[in-house]
Design a protein around this motif. Structure first.
Motif, PDB file in Angstrom:
ATOM      1  N   ALA A 131      44.476  27.718  40.903  1.00  0.00           N
ATOM      2  CA  ALA A 131      45.141  27.685  42.215  1.00  0.00           C
ATOM      3  C   ALA A 131      46.527  27.071  42.107  1.00  0.00           C
ATOM      4  O   ALA A 131      47.493  27.599  42.666  1.00  0.00           O
ATOM      5  N   MET A 132      46.623  25.976  41.382  1.00  0.00           N
ATOM      6  CA  MET A 132      47.924  25.310  41.229  1.00  0.00           C
ATOM      7  C   MET A 132      48.913  26.185  40.460  1.00  0.00           C
ATOM      8  O   MET A 132      50.092  26.236  40.782  1.00  0.00           O
ATOM      9  N   ASN A 133      48.425  26.912  39.443  1.00  0.00           N
ATOM     10  CA  ASN A 133      49.300  27.824  38.700  1.00  0.00           C
ATOM     11  C   ASN A 133      49.815  28.957  39.577  1.00  0.00           C
ATOM     12  O   ASN A 133      50.983  29.341  39.476  1.00  0.00           O
ATOM     13  N   ILE A 134      48.954  29.493  40.432  1.00  0.00           N
ATOM     14  CA  ILE A 134      49.389  30.558  41.338  1.00  0.00           C
ATOM     15  C   ILE A 134      50.449  30.031  42.290  1.00  0.00           C
ATOM     16  O   ILE A 134      51.480  30.672  42.514  1.00  0.00           O
ATOM     17  N   LEU A 135      50.221  28.843  42.846  1.00  0.00           N
ATOM     18  CA  LEU A 135      51.199  28.264  43.759  1.00  0.00           C
ATOM     19  C   LEU A 135      52.525  27.990  43.048  1.00  0.00           C
ATOM     20  O   LEU A 135      53.601  28.219  43.613  1.00  0.00           O
ATOM     21  N   ALA A 136      52.447  27.510  41.805  1.00  0.00           N
ATOM     22  CA  ALA A 136      53.668  27.255  41.047  1.00  0.00           C
ATOM     23  C   ALA A 136      54.415  28.553  40.762  1.00  0.00           C
ATOM     24  O   ALA A 136      55.652  28.609  40.876  1.00  0.00           O
ATOM     25  N   THR A 137      53.684  29.606  40.428  1.00  0.00           N
ATOM     26  CA  THR A 137      54.305  30.910  40.184  1.00  0.00           C
ATOM     27  C   THR A 137      54.979  31.432  41.441  1.00  0.00           C
ATOM     28  O   THR A 137      56.104  31.937  41.390  1.00  0.00           O
ATOM     29  N   LEU A 138      54.303  31.320  42.565  1.00  0.00           N
ATOM     30  CA  LEU A 138      54.880  31.772  43.831  1.00  0.00           C
ATOM     31  C   LEU A 138      56.125  30.967  44.188  1.00  0.00           C
ATOM     32  O   LEU A 138      57.117  31.527  44.660  1.00  0.00           O
TER      33      LEU A 138
ATOM     34  N   ILE B 200      37.594  35.825  45.847  1.00  0.00           N
ATOM     35  CA  ILE B 200      38.514  35.764  44.703  1.00  0.00           C
ATOM     36  C   ILE B 200      38.607  37.127  44.037  1.00  0.00           C
ATOM     37  O   ILE B 200      39.696  37.597  43.704  1.00  0.00           O
ATOM     38  N   ALA B 201      37.464  37.788  43.856  1.00  0.00           N
ATOM     39  CA  ALA B 201      37.469  39.112  43.227  1.00  0.00           C
ATOM     40  C   ALA B 201      38.269  40.104  44.063  1.00  0.00           C
ATOM     41  O   ALA B 201      39.056  40.876  43.519  1.00  0.00           O
ATOM     42  N   CYS B 202      38.099  40.078  45.382  1.00  0.00           N
ATOM     43  CA  CYS B 202      38.856  40.991  46.253  1.00  0.00           C
ATOM     44  C   CYS B 202      40.349  40.718  46.172  1.00  0.00           C
ATOM     45  O   CYS B 202      41.152  41.630  46.032  1.00  0.00           O
ATOM     46  N   ARG B 203      40.709  39.463  46.289  1.00  0.00           N
ATOM     47  CA  ARG B 203      42.137  39.111  46.320  1.00  0.00           C
ATOM     48  C   ARG B 203      42.789  39.269  44.950  1.00  0.00           C
ATOM     49  O   ARG B 203      43.961  39.608  44.859  1.00  0.00           O
ATOM     50  N   ALA B 204      42.050  39.028  43.880  1.00  0.00           N
ATOM     51  CA  ALA B 204      42.616  39.137  42.540  1.00  0.00           C
ATOM     52  C   ALA B 204      42.965  40.572  42.194  1.00  0.00           C
ATOM     53  O   ALA B 204      43.851  40.819  41.371  1.00  0.00           O
ATOM     54  N   LEU B 205      42.278  41.531  42.805  1.00  0.00           N
ATOM     55  CA  LEU B 205      42.595  42.932  42.562  1.00  0.00           C
ATOM     56  C   LEU B 205      43.933  43.317  43.185  1.00  0.00           C
ATOM     57  O   LEU B 205      44.550  44.283  42.768  1.00  0.00           O
ATOM     58  N   GLY B 206      44.345  42.570  44.199  1.00  0.00           N
ATOM     59  CA  GLY B 206      45.622  42.838  44.848  1.00  0.00           C
ATOM     60  C   GLY B 206      46.746  42.229  44.029  1.00  0.00           C
ATOM     61  O   GLY B 206      47.255  42.807  43.084  1.00  0.00           O
ATOM     62  N   CYS B 207      47.129  41.048  44.371  1.00  0.00           N
ATOM     63  CA  CYS B 207      48.179  40.348  43.625  1.00  0.00           C
ATOM     64  C   CYS B 207      48.013  38.856  43.866  1.00  0.00           C
ATOM     65  O   CYS B 207      47.202  38.434  44.689  1.00  0.00           O
ATOM     66  N   GLU B 208      48.794  38.062  43.140  1.00  0.00           N
ATOM     67  CA  GLU B 208      48.719  36.621  43.318  1.00  0.00           C
ATOM     68  C   GLU B 208      49.370  36.251  44.640  1.00  0.00           C
ATOM     69  O   GLU B 208      50.560  36.488  44.849  1.00  0.00           O
ATOM     70  N   THR B 209      48.589  35.685  45.510  1.00  0.00           N
ATOM     71  CA  THR B 209      49.087  35.274  46.813  1.00  0.00           C
ATOM     72  C   THR B 209      48.576  33.881  47.109  1.00  0.00           C
ATOM     73  O   THR B 209      47.708  33.351  46.399  1.00  0.00           O
ATOM     74  N   GLU B 210      49.095  33.301  48.177  1.00  0.00           N
ATOM     75  CA  GLU B 210      48.616  31.989  48.574  1.00  0.00           C
ATOM     76  C   GLU B 210      47.142  32.056  48.974  1.00  0.00           C
ATOM     77  O   GLU B 210      46.386  31.116  48.757  1.00  0.00           O
ATOM     78  N   ALA B 211      46.718  33.180  49.548  1.00  0.00           N
ATOM     79  CA  ALA B 211      45.307  33.330  49.922  1.00  0.00           C
ATOM     80  C   ALA B 211      44.411  33.291  48.684  1.00  0.00           C
ATOM     81  O   ALA B 211      43.326  32.705  48.717  1.00  0.00           O
ATOM     82  N   LEU B 212      44.847  33.906  47.597  1.00  0.00           N
ATOM     83  CA  LEU B 212      44.075  33.857  46.352  1.00  0.00           C
ATOM     84  C   LEU B 212      44.031  32.425  45.820  1.00  0.00           C
ATOM     85  O   LEU B 212      42.986  31.948  45.385  1.00  0.00           O
ATOM     86  N   ALA B 213      45.156  31.728  45.894  1.00  0.00           N
ATOM     87  CA  ALA B 213      45.194  30.338  45.444  1.00  0.00           C
ATOM     88  C   ALA B 213      44.235  29.480  46.272  1.00  0.00           C
ATOM     89  O   ALA B 213      43.500  28.651  45.734  1.00  0.00           O
ATOM     90  N   LYS B 214      44.227  29.718  47.580  1.00  0.00           N
ATOM     91  CA  LYS B 214      43.334  28.951  48.460  1.00  0.00           C
ATOM     92  C   LYS B 214      41.875  29.212  48.105  1.00  0.00           C
ATOM     93  O   LYS B 214      41.072  28.281  48.064  1.00  0.00           O
ATOM     94  N   ALA B 215      41.533  30.465  47.835  1.00  0.00           N
ATOM     95  CA  ALA B 215      40.157  30.796  47.469  1.00  0.00           C
ATOM     96  C   ALA B 215      39.756  30.103  46.167  1.00  0.00           C
ATOM     97  O   ALA B 215      38.663  29.532  46.071  1.00  0.00           O
ATOM     98  N   HIS B 216      40.644  30.130  45.169  1.00  0.00           N
ATOM     99  CA  HIS B 216      40.354  29.431  43.905  1.00  0.00           C
ATOM    100  C   HIS B 216      40.175  27.936  44.153  1.00  0.00           C
ATOM    101  O   HIS B 216      39.271  27.306  43.601  1.00  0.00           O
TER     102      HIS B 216
END
Length: 157
Positions: A136-143, A97-113
């Protein structure tokens, strides 16, 4: 340049080889050895300058580590083993989560959460897990809103 900052071709190959060995062992069900290999690969990756904290390959390695640790918890007996691999899987999820959160909101970050939250909530009864699932649900909704497309996430089911 000292040895820690110098990037040698053998070091670059070694983490890739370790990750491949971990994947191969995981695929055939040799999970504890796979967990050791992926841990070695992560240490090698963290020790090189080419792997910044937001490197997706490092995040993928943490995801593999979490998946392997989860499988160990499911298939091996003994409370000590299960507790140790529970801690390792939670640490791997947090690191991913820390690695992916430094990038941007992606489905991979949502999956990790989601997977981290599910582990906290279902396996430990920790209410913080529901907050992770909500993230995770908020990231998916944003995407979905951004792309105007319904995102299908098979890992939710």
């Amino acid at each position: 340049m000292n040895n820690r900052t110098a990037l040698s071709p053998s070091a670059v190959l070694s983490y890739a080889q370790l990750l491949q060995e971990a994947r191969d062992q995981f695929a055939i069900g040799v999970c504890i050895e796979a967990a050791e290999k992926v841990s070695e690969a992560i240490l090698a990756m963290e020790g090189t300058l080419s792997f910044a904290a937001n490197n997706p390959h490092l995040a993928d390695a943490y995801a593999l580590q979490a998946a392997i640790c989860t499988e160990v918890r499911k298939t091996y007996h003994g409370n000590d083993t299960k507790q140790r691999y529970m801690r390792l899987s939670l640490d791997a999820y947090r690191s991913e989560i820390a690695c992916r959160a430094l990038g941007c909101e992606t489905e991979a970050l949502a999956k990790a959460h989601f997977l981290y939250g599910r582990t906290l909530a279902a396996d430990l009864g920790d209410s913080r897990g529901y907050h992770e699932i909500a993230k995770a649900m908020n990231i998916l909704a944003t995407l979905a809103d951004r792309d105007g497309v319904e995102i299908k996430a098979p890992w939710l089911y």
